[in-house]
Design an enzyme around this catalytic site. Structure first.
Site, short mmCIF file in Angstrom:
data_model
loop_
_atom_site.label_atom_id
_atom_site.label_comp_id
_atom_site.label_asym_id
_atom_site.label_seq_id
_atom_site.Cartn_x
_atom_site.Cartn_y
_atom_site.Cartn_z
CG HIS A 350 -11.09 14.15 11.89
ND1 HIS A 350 -11.38 13.39 11.01
CD2 HIS A 350 -11.50 15.26 11.53
CE1 HIS A 350 -12.12 13.76 10.43
NE2 HIS A 350 -12.48 15.13 10.67
CE LYS A 536 -4.41 1.32 6.63
NZ LYS A 536 -5.55 1.62 7.13
NE ARG A 537 1.34 10.70 5.51
CZ ARG A 537 1.23 12.07 5.56
NH1 ARG A 537 0.61 12.79 4.89
NH2 ARG A 537 2.20 12.56 6.23
CE LYS A 542 -2.78 5.90 9.19
NZ LYS A 542 -4.20 5.93 8.70
CB THR A 644 -12.19 6.78 4.48
OG1 THR A 644 -10.87 7.41 4.59
CG2 THR A 644 -12.99 7.54 5.65
CE LYS A 648 -10.97 6.16 0.15
NZ LYS A 648 -9.53 6.54 0.54
C1 LIG Z 1 -8.92 6.90 1.57
C2 LIG Z 1 -7.37 7.58 1.50
C3 LIG Z 1 -6.80 7.66 2.63
C4 LIG Z 1 -7.22 7.17 3.99
O1 LIG Z 1 -6.63 5.90 4.24
P1 LIG Z 1 -6.95 5.12 5.80
O2 LIG Z 1 -6.56 3.76 5.38
O3 LIG Z 1 -8.21 5.38 6.25
O4 LIG Z 1 -5.96 5.85 6.55
C5 LIG Z 1 -5.49 8.21 2.73
N1 LIG Z 1 -4.85 8.59 1.39
C6 LIG Z 1 -5.49 8.46 0.12
C7 LIG Z 1 -5.00 8.92 -0.98
C8 LIG Z 1 -6.75 7.84 0.21
O5 LIG Z 1 -7.44 7.62 -0.94
#
Ligand SMILES: *Cc1c(COP(=O)(O)O)cnc(C)c1O
Length: 802
Positions: A350, A536-537, A542, A644, A648
């Site tokens: 990952h 995101k985190r 990022k 991911t 979404k």
């Molecule tokens: C989808 C999701 C992530 C991943 O987000 P990235 O933009 O791909 O880092 C992290 N936290 C939550 C709660 C999510 O639903």
């Protein structure tokens, strides 16, 4: 007849169950009591198919997958379970008749946050797809008593609070004490040879716990298949307490399952984490072996009946643990045991960030897991021998499992498994060409790609029913079972009526988000502004910093130049920082201080607002992402393995504003460069700059006024009265030469943002673009991802029900 066969039947059973369980009239019970009973009724209903699934697997000898993951970011399950079971409408109408709103009961459920972010959410999406595709796929994890911390913002800063997700119990789980497994740590090993010259081990551990499983049913969409998520709790092993040590023992048992490790990038504070890893690995492996032997006479056929997938390196101890069980408990010799292990286990990588590749001090591993460590030593010895014999001994210093006094977990994973996959094309390519190139040379057939996906049921159908309805009206409901059918929208994307209806749906979602922001943060936002989201985190790679710098730039420029105004925009951020990650926390503080300044400036706040939504979690994501117009995916090229979140957003129509990184590359491949806004340095450019050592932030600073102004504003009291408030950010960029190329991409990002605004101003073009994104998002359903894993790695076939 089931409790859900009609609305009337449901109402009757529900009221009776509530008043029986709590010994009061239904009308006198608490809302949370009604939620609990509803959940239990649904779980029990799922139990019928759960049983049938287990029986069908047993009878047909169907191969099963066990997905080992330290994290499952499940979120709430009530809606998803009701929808997948086809009970949503009956329950909704029945509750209404009882004077209850289903939404209020939905909100009562805790958001199960047993994970940090993308990796844990991937595991949860995979479970949904496995069951929905009738594949036998189980999750294996820890039942953490507290989820990832809850984030509050106080005084512009992140504050961490405990996440007591079990405070009202967990309606989905069933406690199974009869399936308990002993897990042993530390202590001494004696090896001796018997009359026949065979080696034996005598192990005297110094810490033994009972791993006790809690099982949750994982319900597939409109199918019988109901899989299991098994969460292990640690309980006291009464016979294993050393005298005089009771309270320390009790504390050690408790500590094992207290917390999700709140850091998804580094592994500090180590020992407990290593204990957690072995704890759920050992318990999971023992359970697999036992249930296999209940059906088959020996373990020889394990690889034909069981596949184990390692979600990152956290469960890599599966490899030596399975070796240990085969050899010590079932008398296998090394070679046949090794053959079974390798054919059973597969590994998903990952990350390519060096600091996030897991390593353990050899001393710590030896002390905590003496027998497992011996086996790792032997794996390493034989691996070195093997490459020596291939005439590639020179690789040993690169690919060794034990080196520099550390155990290299990714290396152990690659050597001990039959498949190694990355999670997006570009990421897999970087593994093969760069980070793991020596291994790719040794085992060329072992490396493969499985681009991530997300379950379109949760992320489109259930969290955005307005959009789901519009799609169904336009192309029918075939896309629910077969998300690739979303491409049927393509013939309609130019239809002005559809475009208008879509914009109306988007507006409804924006209103819902705006109401949440008003209720929780008391900020008023303009529904007609562009909703620009980065959630995101919080991590340097990022590049939330790039986003907030652009906002700072816009503010400074509008203040200076009364003729420069932007199309109204609302910038949303949502992000947790690991509690020990000081730079990330300072970036959160910067975002919140900029937000305060911007939002309270009457001249500017008509054109832009900045909203930091606290406590990013699955529940927040479910209302934030589908309201977005712009999806910020702006990581330094080469650093985001897949992402991911990007998928979404796309599914809900947002435009990807991104770098060519992770799955963004495949998103553009799907929609074309006209329907995404791509900017910034490519991986090759960045490698070149690094190789030639030719990147110098001071050149940029001296030659670019925009950059200079933004950097200066960190220290000249624009956002804070303390000029040292953002010292770490400043130092990281200007004294440590901006490791993640924030300033290198700054001008390109400002320009890309101006193009986004231009596009938005053409309403029809914008609507078309969003529809194209939805139409092309079927590829990113985790159903597609899981089919690829099932066919190419696991060898799974659907469960036959008769
Ligand atoms: C989808 C999701 C992530 C991943 O987000 P990235 O933009 O791909 O880092 C992290 N936290 C939550 C709660 C999510 O639903």
């Amino acid at each position: 007849m089931s409790n859900f066969s009609s609305k009337e039947k449901f109402v009757e059973s529900f009221k009776l169950a509530v008043s029986e369980q709590y010994g009061r009239d239904f009308e006198d019970t608490y809302p949370v009591e009604r939620y609990v009973v509803l959940g239990e009724m649904i779980r029990d209903y799922a139990g019928i198919h759960w049983k049938e699934t287990k029986n069908a697997i047993k009878k047909s000898h169907t191969k099963q997958l066990y997905y080992f993951s330290m994290e499952f970011l499940m979120g709430r399950l009530l809606t998803s379970n009701l929808m997948n079971l086809g009970l949503y409408d009956v329950v909704k109408d029945g509750l209404e008749e009882c004077g209850l709103s289903i939404n209020e009961l939905e909100e009562m459920e805790s958001d199960a946050g047993l994970g940090n972010g993308g990796l844990g959410r991937l595991a949860a999406c995979f479970l949904d797809s496995l069951a929905s595709l009738d594949l036998a796929g189980n999750g294996n994890c820890i039942r953490y008593r507290y989820g990832l911390f809850k984030q509050k913002i106080e005084n512009f800063r992140q504050v961490e609070l405990p996440d007591c997700w079990l405070k009202n119990g967990n309606v989905w789980e069933i406690w199974k004490p009869q399936h308990a497994v002993q897990v042993k740590f530390g202590g001494k090993i004696d090896a001796y040879m018997d009359y026949n010259g065979k080696f034996h081990m005598e192990y005297a551990p110094d810490f033994v716990v009972r791993a006790v499983p809690y099982d949750e049913p994982i319900v597939g969409y409109h199918t019988k298949t109901t899989n299991t998520l098994r969460l292990w709790d640690a309980e006291v092993d009464e016979d294993s307490v050393q005298s005089g040590n009771l309270s320390k023992y009790l504390n050690d048992v408790l500590a094992l399952t207290t917390n999700v490790y709140p850091d998804d990038s580094t592994t500090d504070g180590k020992k407990l984490r290593l204990k957690q890893e072995y704890f759920f690995v050992c318990a999971g492996i023992n359970q697999i072996i036992e249930s296999h032997l209940r059906v088959y006479p020996s373990l020889d056929n394990l690889p034909e009946k069981v596949a184990i997938q390692l979600n990152d390196t956290h469960p890599v101890l599966v490899i030596p643990e399975l070796m240990r069980v085969l050899m010590d408990d079932y008398n296998y010799d090394w070679d046949p045991a090794w053959d079974i292990v390798r054919r059973t286990v597969a590994y998903t990588n990952h990350t390519v960030m060096a600091e996030a590749l897991e390593k353990w001090p050899q001393d710590m591993m030896r002390e905590l897991l003496p027998r497992v460590y011996m086996i790792i030593e032997e794996i390493d010895r034989r691996f070195r021998y093997e490459i020596e014999h291939q005439g590639k001994g020179y690789l040993a210093s690169q690919v060794g499992i034990l080196k520099d006094n550390q155990v290299h977990m990714a290396h152990l994973a690659i050597v001990g498994s039959h498949s190694v996959n990355g999670v997006a094309k570009i990421h897999t390519q970087i593994l093969i060409d760069d980070v793991m190139s020596a291994f790719a040379g040794l085992y060329p057939g072992r490396f493969n790609n499985k681009t991530n996906g997300v379950t379109h049921r949760r992320w489109l159908l259930y969290s955005n029913p307005q959009l789901a309805r519009l799609i169904e009206d336009t192309i029918g409901d075939g896309f629910i079972k077969d998300p690739e059918q979303l491409t049927r929208l393509m013939v309609h994307v130019d239809d002005p009526r559809l475009q208008e209806r879509f914009m109306q749906v988007k507006r409804e979602r924006k209103e819902i988000l705006a109401k949440y922001v008003k209720d929780t943060l008391n900020i008023d936002i303009d529904i007609d502004s562009i909703f620009d989201c980065q959630a995101k985190r919080l991590h340097a790679y990022k590049r939330q910093l790039l986003n907030i710098f652009h906002i700072m730039h816009l503010y400074l420029r509008m203040k200076k130049d009364p003729n420069f105004r932007i199309y109204p925009r609302t910038f949303f951020f949502s992000a947790k920082a690991a509690p020990s990650y000081a730079l990330a926390k300072e970036i959160i503080k910067l975002i919140n201080m900029v937000a305060d300044k911007v939002n309270n400036d009457p001249e500017i706040s008509r054109f832009m607002k900045v909203v930091f939504i606290p406590n990013y979690s699955v529940s927040v994501a479910e209302i934030l992402l589908n309201a977005a117009d712009v999806s910020e995916q702006i990581s330094t090229a080469g650093k985001e393995a897949s992402g991911t979140g990007n998928m979404k957003y796309m599914m809900n129509g947002a435009l990807t504003l991104g770098t060519l990184d992770g799955a963004n590359v495949e998103i553009v491949e799907q929609v074309g460069y006209d329907n995404a806004e791509i900017f910034g340095l490519h991986v090759e450019d960045i490698n070149e700059l690094r190789k030639e050592n030719s990147y110098n932030v001071w050149n940029l600073y001296n030659n670019n006024a925009n950059i200079r102004e933004v950097i200066e504003s960190l220290k000249n009291n624009t956002w804070s009265n303390d000029p040292n408030e953002f010292q770490q950010i400043y130092n990281d960029l200007m004294l440590r030469n901006d490791e993640f190329f924030v300033l290198a991409d700054f001008e390109a990002y400002i320009y890309a943002q101006s193009l986004v605004q231009q596009m938005y101003e053409d309403r029809s073009r914008w609507a078309r673009m969003m529809l194209v994104n939805i139409a092309k998002s079927g590829y990113f359903s985790s159903d597609r991802t899981i089919r690829e894993y099932a066919n190419e790695i696991w060898g799974l076939t659907p469960i036959p029900f008769d």
